[in-house]
Write an enzyme that holds these catalytic residues in place. Structure first.
Site: not given
Ligand code: CTP
Length: 407
Positions: A208-209
Site C-alpha cells: 500500500g501507500n
C-alpha cells in the site's frame, strides 16, 4: 461557500438542543449569518443567550412580540433564508410541520420560506419509529424536505437505539449540499478518485501507500458544494468519507480501473487524486503465507514478483466512453518536478496536471495543506501558494469549470 449565506435554524425542545449550539458556532465561523428560531420548549433546554452569543445575531423565540416590527418577522426571516434547517426536530414539531400548522414563529417561517427545508429528527427511539412520526416525515419528504436521518447510539432515555442527533459535520454537509443548487457545477457529473490502492500479497497482507484521501475528499466535497453530481471512487483512506455523493469503495488498482472506466460514461470531468500503485503482486497467495512455507526461498527470504498495473488515466484517454471528458491528474514527486510533471501531462493526455513536491514541508501525505503547481495542456504553469487542501480543491474546480463550458 457559507460566507454571507443566510441560514435559518429552528431548534426544538429536545435534550439534543444544546448540540445545535455547536452547529451555530461552526456555521458562524464559516461566515454564515444564522438566524436562530427557538420553539417555546427549546428555550427551556437552552437559553436564547447561548445562541445569540454564538451567532452574534438576535435570536427569535416568540411570534407574538408586542412591537409592530415583529408582526412581519416570520415573513422577513422566511424570505431571507437560503436554507431552513430544523435541528433537533421533535416528533411534535415534525407533526406540526406535516400538517401545515402555524402556531409559533418557527412553523410560520417554515410556511413562508421557499428555501430548502432540512429536518434533523432527534428523539427517543420508539417515538422516531412510531408510524405517526414516520408518516409525517414521509409527508414532508414528499413535499421536498430533506430528512437528515438520526444516528444509532446512546439516547437520553438510557437506551441504545435510533434517534441520536447527528454530528455537526454531517449537518454542515447537508446544509452545504442544499445551498449548492446555484453553483457553477450544477448539472455536471464529475468523478473523483481518492486514497491509495492496496495490492494483495495474500488474504491478510498488501502493498500500500501513505495516501490519506484528504486531497481527493476535498475535491469531491468542493464539487458537491458547487452543485455537481459527484461519484467518489475511494481506495484505502484514513480521513472520514465525505457525504452527499455516490461513494464506490475499491481495493486494488485493477478494481479502481474497472470502477473509473464504468463511472466516466456520461461524466463531464475526471480528477484522479488517488495514489494508484504502479505495480501489483503477480500471483497473490490464496492462503496466508507462513514462515517456512513453500513460498519462502531456500535462504529464508521471500520474493514478491511485481508486475505493472494498467495506467488508468492513459486508458481513460483512449476510451470512447466519455468523449470531451476533462481529465485532471496528480503527480507527487520527490525530484525533477517540472520535467516529470510535463512528461506525465503529455503521456497521459491530460487537460491539467496538479504537481507537488512531497519532500516539501506542508505538502503531501496526511497533512491538511498542499503547495502545488498546475500544468496546463496549453503549456501554462501556475504555481499556487501553500494552501489548505480545501482551497487547492477550489482552485482546481475554478479552472475546470470554464473548460467544461467550452466542451
Ligand atoms: N495514475 C493512474 N494509473 C496508474 C498510476 C497513476 O491513473 N496506474 C494516475 C494517478 O492517479 C495520478 C497520475 O496518474 O493522477 C500520476 O500518478 P503517478 O503515480 O505520479 O504517475 P506514474 O505515471 O505512475 O509515474 P511514476 O513513474 O512517477 O510513478
Amino acid at each position: 461557500m457559507l460566507e454571507g449565506r443566510r441560514i435559518a435554524l429552528g431548534v426544538c425542545g429536545s435534550v439534543a438542543a444544546y448540540k445545535a449550539a455547536d452547529l451555530v458556532s461552526k456555521l458562524q465561523q464559516a461566515g454564515a449569518l444564522v438566524d436562530v428560531i427557538l420553539t417555546e420548549r427549546a428555550a427551556e433546554f437552552v437559553r436564547p443567550l447561548t445562541f445569540a452569543s454564538l451567532s452574534h445575531r438576535p435570536v427569535y423565540a416568540d411570534l407574538w412580540e408586542p412591537t409592530g416590527e415583529a408582526a412581519a418577522r416570520h415573513i422577513e426571516l422566511g424570505q431571507a433564508a437560503e436554507a431552513l434547517i430544523i435541528a433537533p426536530a421533535t416528533a411534535n414539531t415534525i407533526a406540526r410541520l406535516a400538517h401545515g400548522m402555524a402556531d409559533d414563529l418557527l412553523t410560520n417561517v417554515a410556511l413562508v420560506t421557499s428555501a430548502p427545508l432540512l429536518i434533523a429528527p432527534a428523539m427517543e427511539g420508539h417515538m422516531y419509529t412510531h408510524p405517526a412520526t414516520q408518516a409525517n416525515l414521509r409527508t414532508l419528504e414528499a413535499r421536498g424536505a430533506i430528512i437528515i436521518p438520526p444516528e444509532v447510539g446512546h439516547l437520553a432515555s438510557g437506551e441504545v437505539g435510533v434517534g441520536r442527533f447527528p454530528e455537526t459535520a454531517t449537518l454542515l454537509a447537508h446544509i452545504r449540499r442544499a445551498l449548492a443548487r446555484t453553483g457553477d457545477l450544477v448539472g455536471r457529473r464529475v468523478v473523483v478518485t481518492a486514497g491509495g490502492t492496496r495490492e494483495p500479497i495474500d488474504p491478510v497482507r498488501y502493498v500500500g501507500n501513505h495516501s490519506s484521501g484528504l486531497m481527493g475528499f476535498a475535491l469531491a466535497e468542493e464539487a458537491r458544494d458547487r452543485g455537481a453530481e459527484v461519484t467518489l471512487i475511494v481506495g484505502a483512506a484514513s480521513a472520514p468519507i465525505p457525504f452527499g455523493m455516490t461513494v464506490i469503495h475499491v481495493g486494488s488498482a485493477l478494481e479502481m480501473r474497472d470502477a473509473v472506466l464504468k463511472a466516466i460514461a456520461g461524466a463531464d470531468a475526471l480528477v484522479m487524486a488517488a495514489a494508484v500503485a504502479d505495480y501489483r503482486v503477480e500471483h497473490p497467495a490464496d492462503h496466508k503465507i507462513k514462515k517456512g512455507s513453500r513460498e519462502e526461498n531456500a535462504d529464508g527470504t521471500l520474493t514478491l514478483h511485481l508486475i505493472p498495473n494498467p495506467d488508468i488515466l492513459k486508458e481513460v484517454a483512449a476510451s470512447p466512453a466519455a468523449p470531451g471528458l476533462i481529465r485532471v491528474g496528480f503527480a507527487a514527486e520527490t525530484h525533477d518536478l517540472a520535467a516529470n510533471a510535463t512528461g506525465k501531462l503529455h503521456k497521459k493526455k491530460l487537460d491539467m496536471l496538479v504537481a507537488n513536491d512531497v519532500t516539501k514541508s506542508g505538502s503531501g501525505f496526511g497533512v491538511e495543506t498542499n503547495e502545488v503547481a498546475i500544468y496546463h495542456a496549453d503549456g501554462r504553469i501556475e504555481q499556487l501558494a501553500l494552501l489548505p487542501k480545501t482551497e487547492v480543491a477550489a482552485a482546481i474546480w475554478d479552472r475546470v469549470a470554464p473548460l467544461l463550458r467550452t466542451r
